[in-house]
Scaffold this active site. Structure first.
Site: not given
Ligand code: DGJ
Length: 671
Positions: A424, A488
């Protein structure tokens, strides 16, 4: 004239490195559509030529690809040779700069890869203020329709277009990362034909379309040197990122197929690895990670047919929330009282592989790493540091930071049997020390070194690229990660649009997607479990809901969907994609064709208006790319290819049946 040839297209360069023609095989056999036949008043011929690469000083009217501080360049053309594609050497006597331009069709594809190498053969440093990869010229006699992808967090890959008749249009990132705002992707439509450009760079970048007044649009793609020039000392060289260009006679959807083929080429033999069905803990538990909680999720995940269980953020010391812990990559003993190794073993004992989230380029000020190495983070000299999501970005361009990240990952991957790594990156770079040369290039190159190291040292580990959703998706990552996380936002109708934009530039084998219970941010209408499985199954299927709360009935349906998906995923990951519906008509299906197998993922994103209760005709999905004379069987029904393409595959939606996975098999044509 020099012609290089791809699978179905060719690219021909003529006199003085100008583009002669670009299009289907044979397109070069005729006068160039780029040549300027009228008078060139008040200009030089070079000013209106479709130049392949424009050094500053030779082309004053439209933007240059290469520029140096305090000098103009006069590059004399040296040798042009076929050399793994085409190579042209140029030289500037005054500065001693040499420029090598490269063109190459990626094997088996129609994508022209272009890049440049600049070498300082002089005896003084040279500061490059522009360092473009390539310029692509497109004939646009009546102006250009440009298509691009914009976004923000939770809204990535939004397609948009702009009409450019004259002047310039620019997209880019000055954030040291590909970015949420724009994808390094631009398409130009010219009638039925379309031309696409992408840049393989994960730092700051720009793509500029310049439309001249005489019907030529030139697209410049390259790094954006927003932190200052790149200085080459005598004897030094710099290689630009690859700018990839592709032509399609089938418009934007055809371009998408070309990009998919190219990304499958980039994946190489790793395309052959089965992309496993994952469970990810983030939406279920966020930072509240405990061994007991994760094992409860893993129990259910295993019963659903999930193959890899991924523990997301929150597993390491000092990480109760997003205020602390980044940089200290040691499992939290309070969360895993029997030890992390025992926890991983317990997950694996359920028949699951184990995956782990990391964000290795980051550090929270509240961490041991930051206390030990406050100088490792980016800072503009003498100015305050900026936190975003309470974290700083490490200067990965430093060798000690690179070694720290490499050793951290090696330690984790050798200490525990980890099969999947989610990498990430949750903040862009906001500041840089301008006294340091080419921070952006150093960071990005060490990122690539790390990803390449992972593949070499831990070849069995699947790597997922993620950056606060989809802020780091580009061709360079596509070549180094096995899957990427587009957003997301996992709510069904929001994600439907995000995935459609994603698939216009990127391939399904890269597109990680989870079934969740998330509510929409932009469109809150709920959709059935079937809809959510069809949606997440359009790429690499995962589950991200709190499945411990799912009823026995939901679990049974989910298990059946996972099973169905496994039966067709090779078609989805490697098949030719046709997106059905739109423009002007709502997208309503994606078709994947591989050999004799056709998989159609279809849905109703509309109002679910009860059409099933009144006399109505079936909805027809016009399939594409089939053999008209062949027959295609779906269960006990058989259709001709011609019928499926012209009349369409019938579907009928009800409020409870709003999506389906339809598999057709081609049977031999009737004689
Ligand atoms: C942002 C990612 O996009 C999410 O999937 C999740 O991993 C969080 N970061 C964790 O902090």
């Amino acid at each position: 004239m020099w012609t290089i040839t791809g699978a179905s297209t060719e690219y021909t360069i003529g006199d003085q490195l100008t583009l002669h023609a670009w299009g289907p095989h044979g397109v070069s056999d005729g006068p160039s559509p780029y040549s300027f036949s009228g008078k060139v008043q008040y200009l030089l011929r070079g000013d209106v030529a479709a130049v392949e690469y424009a050094p500053d000083g030779e082309r004053p009217f439209l933007g240059a690809d290469l520029a140096v501080a305090g000098e103009v360049l006069t590059l004399a053309l040296g040798e042009v040779a076929f050399d793994d594609g085409l190579r042209a050497d140029l030289h500037d006597e005054r500065t001693g700069l040499s420029l090598t331009l490269r063109w190459r069709f990626a094997p088996g594809t129609d994508v022209v890869e272009r890049w440049a190498v600049v070498h300082n053969g002089g005896d003084a440093p040279v500061a490059l203020t522009r360092l473009g990869s390539a310029g692509f010229s497109v004939p646009t006699p009546s102006g250009a329709t440009l298509h691009y992808l914009w976004g923000q967090w939770a809204q990535e890959f939004t397609p948009a277009s702009v009409r450019l008749t004259r002047g310039c249009f620019e997209i880019g990132s000055a954030q040291g990362v590909t970015g949420h705002q724009f994808s390094p992707y631009l398409a130009v439509e010219n009638g039925d034909a379309a031309y696409g450009i992408q840049l393989a760079w994960t730092g700051s970048w720009q793509i500029v379309a310049d439309a001249d007044v005489a019907g030529l649009t030139r697209i410049r793609a390259g790094r954006q040197l927003s932190d200052g020039p790149v200085t080459l000392s005598p004897g030094e060289s710099v290689t630009t990122p690859i700018a990839a260009g592709v032509y399609s006679a089938d418009g934007l959807d055809g371009l998408a197929r070309q990009w998919h083929a190219y990304e499958r080429h980039l994946a190489g033999e790793r395309l052959g690895r089965t992309r496993k069905v994952i469970y990810n803990s983030w939406e279920a538990t966020a930072f509240d990670v405990t061994a007991a909680g994760q094992l409860a999720l893993a129990d259910v995940a295993a019963s659903l047919g999930v193959e890899t269980f991924v523990v997301d953020d929150g597993w390491f010391v000092g990480r109760p929330d997003d205020h602390s812990g980044l940089g200290d990559w040691t499992p939290d003993p309070a969360k895993f009282p029997d030890g992390f190794g025992a926890f991983v073993d317990a997950v694996r004992a359920k028949g699951l592989e184990f995956g782990l989230w990391v964000e290795p380029e980051m550090v929270n000020p509240k961490s041991a790493l930051y206390s030990d190495h406050p100088d490792w983070v980016y800072q503009a000299s003498g100015r305050p540091r900026t936190t975003i999501r309470n974290q700083y970005l490490l200067n990965l361009g430093r060798e000690d930071v690179y070694a720290f990240v490499r050793d951290t990952l090696d330690r984790l991957l050798t200490t525990y049997p980890i099969s999947y790594l989610k990498w990430d990156f949750n903040r862009p770079r906001t500041e840089a020390d301008r006294a340091v040369d080419d921070l952006d290039g150093a960071h990005v190159r060490n990122l690539y070194r790390l990803l390449d190291h992972l593949r070499a040292a831990h070849p069995d580990v699947t790597v997922e690229g993620c950056a606060a959703g989809g802020a780091r998706v580009d061709l360079a990552i596509a070549a180094r990660a096995d899957v990427v996380w587009p957003s997301d936002n996992t709510a069904p109708l929001d994600r439907l649009r995000i995935q459609d934009g994603f698939l216009s530039a990127h391939a399904p084998h890269l597109m990680s997607s989870w079934v969740t219970d998330s509510e929409g941010m932009f469109d809150e209408r709920q959709r059935s479990l079937a809809f959510r499985f069809v949606l997440a199954g359009a790429g690499v299927l995962g589950i991200g809901a709190d499945i411990t709360r799912w009823s026995a009935g939901t679990r049974a349906s989910a298990a059946a969907w996972v099973e169905r998906y496994k039966g067709v995923r090779d078609v989805i990951h490697r098949g030719v994609v046709h997106r059905i519906g739109g423009p002007g008509q709502r997208r309503c299906a994606v078709q994947y064709t591989l050999g004799s197998r056709v998989v159609v993922l279809a849905w109703n994103a509309g109002g679910l208006d009860g059409l099933d209760r009144v006399p109505a005709r079936d909805i027809r999905l016009p399939l594409r790319g089939l053999d008209p004379a062949a027959r295609y069987r779906h269960g006990s029904v058989s259709y001709s290819g011609s019928h499926l393409m012209a009349a369409g595959l019938p579907v009928r939606w009800t409020p409870t049946h709003d999506a389906d996975l339809i598999e057709l098999e081609r049977t031999p044509a009737l004689l």
